[in-house]
Design a protein around this motif. Structure first.
Motif, PDB file in Angstrom:
ATOM      1  N   ASP A   1      -9.219  -3.725 -12.719  1.00 23.88           N
ATOM      2  CA  ASP A   1      -7.809  -3.514 -13.006  1.00 23.88           C
ATOM      3  C   ASP A   1      -7.342  -2.285 -12.239  1.00 23.88           C
ATOM      4  OD1 ASP A   1      -5.696  -1.957 -14.859  1.00 23.88           O
ATOM      5  OD2 ASP A   1      -5.464  -4.119 -15.109  1.00 23.88           O
ATOM      6  N   VAL A   2      -6.254  -2.428 -11.483  1.00 25.17           N
ATOM      7  CA  VAL A   2      -5.793  -1.342 -10.615  1.00 25.17           C
ATOM      8  C   VAL A   2      -5.520  -0.080 -11.416  1.00 25.17           C
ATOM      9  CG1 VAL A   2      -3.974  -0.582  -9.051  1.00 25.17           C
ATOM     10  CG2 VAL A   2      -4.868  -2.908  -8.893  1.00 25.17           C
ATOM     11  N   ARG A   3      -4.848  -0.223 -12.544  1.00 28.32           N
ATOM     12  CA  ARG A   3      -4.534   0.962 -13.339  1.00 28.32           C
ATOM     13  C   ARG A   3      -5.793   1.611 -13.888  1.00 28.32           C
ATOM     14  NH1 ARG A   3      -0.386  -1.929 -17.259  1.00 28.32           N
ATOM     15  NH2 ARG A   3      -2.011  -3.499 -16.948  1.00 28.32           N
ATOM     16  N   ALA A   4      -6.738   0.781 -14.317  1.00 32.02           N
ATOM     17  CA  ALA A   4      -7.990   1.335 -14.822  1.00 32.02           C
ATOM     18  C   ALA A   4      -8.751   2.035 -13.714  1.00 32.02           C
ATOM     19  CB  ALA A   4      -8.847   0.229 -15.435  1.00 32.02           C
ATOM     20  N   ALA A   5      -8.694   1.462 -12.500  1.00 29.82           N
ATOM     21  CA  ALA A   5      -9.380   2.083 -11.371  1.00 29.82           C
ATOM     22  C   ALA A   5      -8.796   3.450 -11.071  1.00 29.82           C
ATOM     23  CB  ALA A   5      -9.285   1.184 -10.135  1.00 29.82           C
ATOM     24  N   ARG A   6      -7.478   3.543 -11.140  1.00 28.52           N
ATOM     25  CA  ARG A   6      -6.846   4.837 -10.905  1.00 28.52           C
ATOM     26  C   ARG A   6      -7.242   5.832 -11.988  1.00 28.52           C
ATOM     27  NH1 ARG A   6      -2.652   4.641  -7.159  1.00 28.52           N
ATOM     28  NH2 ARG A   6      -2.031   2.549  -6.528  1.00 28.52           N
ATOM     29  N   GLN A   7      -7.289   5.361 -13.231  1.00 29.88           N
ATOM     30  CA  GLN A   7      -7.618   6.258 -14.317  1.00 29.88           C
ATOM     31  C   GLN A   7      -9.070   6.698 -14.276  1.00 29.88           C
ATOM     32  OE1 GLN A   7      -6.477   3.933 -17.688  1.00 29.88           O
ATOM     33  NE2 GLN A   7      -4.295   4.242 -17.380  1.00 29.88           N
ATOM     34  N   SER A   8      -9.911   5.952 -13.572  1.00 33.84           N
ATOM     35  CA  SER A   8     -11.321   6.303 -13.508  1.00 33.84           C
ATOM     36  C   SER A   8     -11.556   7.542 -12.672  1.00 33.84           C
ATOM     37  CB  SER A   8     -12.135   5.129 -12.943  1.00 33.84           C
ATOM     38  OG  SER A   8     -11.856   4.939 -11.574  1.00 33.84           O
ATOM     39  N   HIS A   9     -10.570   7.937 -11.852  1.00 38.75           N
ATOM     40  CA  HIS A   9     -10.684   9.154 -11.067  1.00 38.75           C
ATOM     41  C   HIS A   9     -10.097  10.295 -11.892  1.00 38.75           C
ATOM     42  CE1 HIS A   9     -11.031   5.921  -8.154  1.00 38.75           C
ATOM     43  NE2 HIS A   9     -11.659   6.778  -7.379  1.00 38.75           N
ATOM     44  N   ASP A  10     -10.922  10.867 -12.747  1.00 38.66           N
ATOM     45  CA  ASP A  10     -10.471  11.866 -13.696  1.00 38.66           C
ATOM     46  C   ASP A  10      -9.982  13.115 -12.987  1.00 38.66           C
ATOM     47  OD1 ASP A  10     -13.300  10.978 -15.711  1.00 38.66           O
ATOM     48  OD2 ASP A  10     -11.258  10.189 -15.794  1.00 38.66           O
ATOM     49  N   ILE A  11      -8.895  13.713 -13.486  1.00 41.61           N
ATOM     50  CA  ILE A  11      -8.417  14.992 -12.998  1.00 41.61           C
ATOM     51  C   ILE A  11      -9.230  16.088 -13.672  1.00 41.61           C
ATOM     52  CG2 ILE A  11      -6.435  16.511 -12.793  1.00 41.61           C
ATOM     53  CD1 ILE A  11      -6.026  14.002 -11.254  1.00 41.61           C
ATOM     54  N   VAL A  12      -9.901  16.924 -12.881  1.00 42.58           N
ATOM     55  CA  VAL A  12     -10.653  18.023 -13.464  1.00 42.58           C
ATOM     56  C   VAL A  12      -9.726  19.223 -13.626  1.00 42.58           C
ATOM     57  CG1 VAL A  12     -12.823  17.213 -12.507  1.00 42.58           C
ATOM     58  CG2 VAL A  12     -11.432  18.779 -11.175  1.00 42.58           C
ATOM     59  N   HIS A  13     -10.220  20.282 -14.240  1.00 36.15           N
ATOM     60  CA  HIS A  13      -9.362  21.388 -14.631  1.00 36.15           C
ATOM     61  C   HIS A  13      -8.696  22.086 -13.453  1.00 36.15           C
ATOM     62  CE1 HIS A  13     -13.070  23.516 -13.545  1.00 36.15           C
ATOM     63  NE2 HIS A  13     -12.331  24.596 -13.415  1.00 36.15           N
ATOM     64  N   ASP A  14      -9.299  22.013 -12.264  1.00 37.65           N
ATOM     65  CA  ASP A  14      -8.711  22.688 -11.114  1.00 37.65           C
ATOM     66  C   ASP A  14      -7.845  21.761 -10.267  1.00 37.65           C
ATOM     67  OD1 ASP A  14     -10.772  21.133 -10.259  1.00 37.65           O
ATOM     68  OD2 ASP A  14     -11.848  22.698  -9.179  1.00 37.65           O
ATOM     69  N   GLY A  15      -7.463  20.626 -10.815  1.00 38.52           N
ATOM     70  CA  GLY A  15      -6.530  19.735 -10.135  1.00 38.52           C
ATOM     71  C   GLY A  15      -7.137  18.820  -9.107  1.00 38.52           C
ATOM     72  N   LEU A  16      -8.440  18.643  -9.109  1.00 35.50           N
ATOM     73  CA  LEU A  16      -9.100  17.779  -8.136  1.00 35.50           C
ATOM     74  C   LEU A  16      -9.266  16.372  -8.677  1.00 35.50           C
ATOM     75  CD1 LEU A  16     -11.924  20.145  -6.848  1.00 35.50           C
ATOM     76  CD2 LEU A  16      -9.643  19.802  -5.893  1.00 35.50           C
ATOM     77  N   LEU A  17      -9.224  15.411  -7.763  1.00 30.59           N
ATOM     78  CA  LEU A  17      -9.530  14.025  -8.110  1.00 30.59           C
ATOM     79  C   LEU A  17     -11.014  13.789  -7.866  1.00 30.59           C
ATOM     80  CD1 LEU A  17      -6.523  12.056  -6.590  1.00 30.59           C
ATOM     81  CD2 LEU A  17      -7.179  12.094  -8.985  1.00 30.59           C
ATOM     82  N   ARG A  18     -11.644  13.161  -8.811  1.00 29.22           N
ATOM     83  CA  ARG A  18     -13.073  12.917  -8.688  1.00 29.22           C
ATOM     84  C   ARG A  18     -13.320  11.545  -8.058  1.00 29.22           C
ATOM     85  NH1 ARG A  18     -15.717  16.934 -10.832  1.00 29.22           N
ATOM     86  NH2 ARG A  18     -17.703  15.874 -10.497  1.00 29.22           N
TER      87      ARG A  18
END
Length: 217
Positions: free
Chosen positions: A69-86
């Motif tokens: 699911d596209v939305r789930a895929a996007r949500q899987s890249h968690d934002i860490v505390h310093d604003g980075l995409l994982r």
């Protein structure tokens, strides 16, 4: 339909009176490809291009055949505390040597700045990191280098570049170029390794294009 992509595909094939070998042939695969996928779990999941073609052929949503699911895929890249995409790191390495078997398990992840990722021109949901295994792509890529792979490139027309690809269930990272009559040239940057010319495009599964590398000094 259930959430099991294999059960969904088998139901579609039987409902429409098709056989496994015919569908395999439609995808340009060996006659046992679909049966092995359904019965033996090999490959673990369908290639993006195969999945898309099957969804279009049967007129169903691609997610029923295993697309995330596209939305789930996007949500899987968690934002860490310093604003980075994982960006997730695949557990297996892409061989720049004798070859590694495919494994779809993820192990770790690495954080990147969103603006930096946008400059790559790739959707973070389509990116993953893989470690290079071997020296056949030296000096461009060395053993242990991390490469970022854009998986969306597998669904676009092929252009010359470095790709992660699968041949005979072996995951490789190689330089790929289109040759005459649609054949591929698959090359190693290290001259000590052989090149493959006039490779049928049907025998190669493109996993994604390498868009960045990180090297240990």
């Amino acid at each position: 339909m259930p959430d099991d992509p294999r059960a969904n595909l088998e139901k579609l094939i039987r409902k429409n009176g098709h056989d496994f070998a015919a569908i395999s042939k439609m995808l340009g695969k060996n006659p046992a490809y679909i049966q092995q996928y359904l019965r033996r779990g090999s490959p673990k999941k369908l290639d993006e291009d195969d999945r898309r073609r099957l969804a279009e052929f049967y007129g169903v949503e691609e997610r029923l055949l295993g697309a995330p699911d596209v939305r789930a895929a996007r949500q899987s890249h968690d934002i860490v505390h310093d604003g980075l995409l994982r960006i997730k790191q695949l557990h297996v390495g892409a061989s720049a040597g004798p070859g590694s078997m495919v494994d779809d398990e993820y192990s770790e992840s690495m954080g990147f700045g969103p603006k930096w990722l946008r400059r790559l021109g790739a959707d973070p949901a389509n990116l993953s990191l893989i470690a290079v295994d071997g020296d056949s792509m030296e000096p461009t890529l060395g053993d242990g280098d991390d490469i970022m792979v854009d998986h969306s490139a597998a669904s676009r027309p092929l252009r010359d570049g470095i790709y992660v690809l699968r041949m005979d269930d072996v995951l490789l990272v190689k330089r790929v170029a289109m040759g005459p009559a649609g054949a591929l040239s698959i090359r190693s940057d290290n001259p000590q390794y052989p090149d493959w010319d006039d490779v049928s495009i049907e025998s190669v599964n493109i996993i994604g294009r390498v868009v960045w590398t990180g090297r240990r000094l």
